[in-house]
Design a protein around this motif. Structure first.
Motif, short mmCIF file in Angstrom:
data_model
loop_
_atom_site.label_atom_id
_atom_site.label_comp_id
_atom_site.label_asym_id
_atom_site.label_seq_id
_atom_site.Cartn_x
_atom_site.Cartn_y
_atom_site.Cartn_z
N ALA A 68 -5.72 -28.70 1.69
CA ALA A 68 -6.77 -27.83 1.14
C ALA A 68 -7.41 -26.98 2.24
N ARG A 69 -7.66 -27.58 3.41
CA ARG A 69 -8.25 -26.85 4.53
C ARG A 69 -7.34 -25.72 4.99
N THR A 70 -6.04 -26.01 5.07
CA THR A 70 -5.08 -24.99 5.49
C THR A 70 -5.03 -23.84 4.48
N GLY A 71 -5.11 -24.17 3.21
CA GLY A 71 -5.14 -23.13 2.18
C GLY A 71 -6.37 -22.25 2.31
N SER A 72 -7.50 -22.85 2.62
CA SER A 72 -8.74 -22.09 2.81
C SER A 72 -8.65 -21.18 4.04
N GLU A 73 -8.11 -21.71 5.13
CA GLU A 73 -7.92 -20.89 6.34
C GLU A 73 -6.97 -19.73 6.07
N LEU A 74 -5.93 -19.99 5.30
CA LEU A 74 -4.96 -18.96 4.97
C LEU A 74 -5.61 -17.84 4.17
N LYS A 75 -6.47 -18.19 3.22
CA LYS A 75 -7.18 -17.18 2.43
C LYS A 75 -8.07 -16.32 3.33
N ASN A 76 -8.74 -16.94 4.30
CA ASN A 76 -9.59 -16.18 5.22
C ASN A 76 -8.78 -15.20 6.06
N VAL A 77 -7.64 -15.66 6.57
CA VAL A 77 -6.77 -14.79 7.38
C VAL A 77 -6.26 -13.62 6.54
N GLU A 78 -5.85 -13.91 5.31
CA GLU A 78 -5.34 -12.85 4.44
C GLU A 78 -6.44 -11.84 4.08
N ALA A 79 -7.68 -12.32 3.92
CA ALA A 79 -8.81 -11.41 3.65
C ALA A 79 -9.04 -10.49 4.84
N LYS A 80 -8.96 -11.04 6.06
CA LYS A 80 -9.14 -10.21 7.26
C LYS A 80 -8.01 -9.18 7.39
N LEU A 81 -6.80 -9.60 7.04
CA LEU A 81 -5.68 -8.65 7.07
C LEU A 81 -5.91 -7.49 6.09
N ARG A 82 -6.46 -7.82 4.92
CA ARG A 82 -6.74 -6.77 3.92
C ARG A 82 -7.82 -5.81 4.41
N GLU A 83 -8.65 -6.24 5.34
CA GLU A 83 -9.66 -5.34 5.92
C GLU A 83 -9.06 -4.48 7.03
N VAL A 84 -8.20 -5.07 7.85
CA VAL A 84 -7.65 -4.39 9.03
C VAL A 84 -6.60 -3.35 8.64
N GLN A 85 -5.74 -3.68 7.68
CA GLN A 85 -4.61 -2.79 7.35
C GLN A 85 -5.05 -1.40 6.87
N PRO A 86 -6.04 -1.27 5.98
CA PRO A 86 -6.46 0.09 5.60
C PRO A 86 -7.08 0.86 6.77
N LEU A 87 -7.78 0.14 7.65
CA LEU A 87 -8.34 0.80 8.83
C LEU A 87 -7.24 1.39 9.70
N ILE A 88 -6.21 0.59 9.94
CA ILE A 88 -5.08 1.06 10.74
C ILE A 88 -4.44 2.29 10.10
N LYS A 89 -4.23 2.20 8.81
CA LYS A 89 -3.60 3.31 8.10
C LYS A 89 -4.44 4.58 8.19
N ASN A 90 -5.75 4.46 7.97
CA ASN A 90 -6.61 5.64 7.98
C ASN A 90 -6.80 6.21 9.38
N ILE A 91 -6.95 5.35 10.38
CA ILE A 91 -7.08 5.84 11.77
C ILE A 91 -5.78 6.52 12.20
N SER A 92 -4.66 5.91 11.85
CA SER A 92 -3.36 6.50 12.19
C SER A 92 -3.20 7.87 11.53
N ASN A 93 -3.50 7.95 10.23
CA ASN A 93 -3.41 9.25 9.53
C ASN A 93 -4.36 10.27 10.14
N TYR A 94 -5.57 9.86 10.46
CA TYR A 94 -6.56 10.75 11.05
C TYR A 94 -6.06 11.31 12.37
N GLN A 95 -5.54 10.42 13.25
CA GLN A 95 -5.08 10.87 14.55
C GLN A 95 -3.81 11.71 14.46
N ARG A 96 -2.90 11.30 13.58
CA ARG A 96 -1.60 11.98 13.47
C ARG A 96 -1.73 13.35 12.83
#
Length: 200
Positions: A68-96
């Motif tokens: 259960a603890r590992t599942g909870s940690e996995l959800k937190n990591v996936e939530a952080k990934l969902r925050e980082v990925q759009p930032l990367i995409k938008n910064i990349s598009n902005y710079q490019r």
């Protein structure tokens, strides 16, 4: 029922149960299957030093809480990934797509008509980044990509750990069910009564 079993010595009680099975009129194939499962259970209990019922219960609880603890940690990591990925995409598009040539162009409407798609993507990225930024400064693309890689590595580690724990949980649940079946005198008595009832 569970609290009364805390002091049970698993190895000797299961071995005693195996002897009882051997003395009764079980069919040969059923007897072999039961004996094989009992031997597998005994091996597991011995290898994992689970000599008391309370130890077995604790091991079951530990594995399930780790899962259960590992599942909870996995959800937190996936939530952080969902925050980082759009930032990367938008910064990349902005710079490019930053339209330096547009600012220098003599005929801006002609340049805009020719590069309309890129300018739309650039402006969408710019407005998204401004909304995200607020008063703070945006992190660099390089640091975001490093964070994304760290999160992806952590996600994979957690997937692997969770798969291992799932396998362990299934095994320990089977072993506990086997112990409960082997040590359940009421079940054996009920089976004897039903057999004697069929004979009458």
């Amino acid at each position: 029922m569970q609290t009364s079993r805390r002091g049970i010595s698993l190895i000797s009680d299961i071995q005693e149960r195996i002897q009882l099975i051997g003395n009764k009129g079980y069919e040969h194939k059923a007897k072999l299957t039961i004996l094989k499962e009992a031997a597998r259970t005994l091996n597991y209990l011995t290898e994992n030093n689970l000599l008391q019922y309370a130890d077995l219960e604790k091991k079951v609880e530990d594995i399930h809480s780790s899962y259960a603890r590992t599942g909870s940690e996995l959800k937190n990591v996936e939530a952080k990934l969902r925050e980082v990925q759009p930032l990367i995409k938008n910064i990349s598009n902005y710079q490019r797509l930053k339209p330096d040539a547009y600012m220098k162009a003599a005929d801006k409407p002609a340049y805009r008509a020719k590069h309309e798609a890129e300018l739309v993507i650039y402006e969408a990225a710019k407005s998204t980044l401004l909304a995200i930024q607020g008063d703070g400064k945006l992190p660099s693309l390089k640091s975001l990509q490093a964070e994304q890689q760290r999160l992806v590595d952590e996600q994979q580690r957690l997937y692997d750990e969770r798969a291992k724990l799932k396998k362990e949980a299934r095994l320990i649940d089977t072993m506990k069910a086997n112990v409960d079946d082997f040590l359940s005198p009421s079940m054996a008595k009920e089976q004897e009564k039903s057999r004697s009832g069929e004979l009458e």
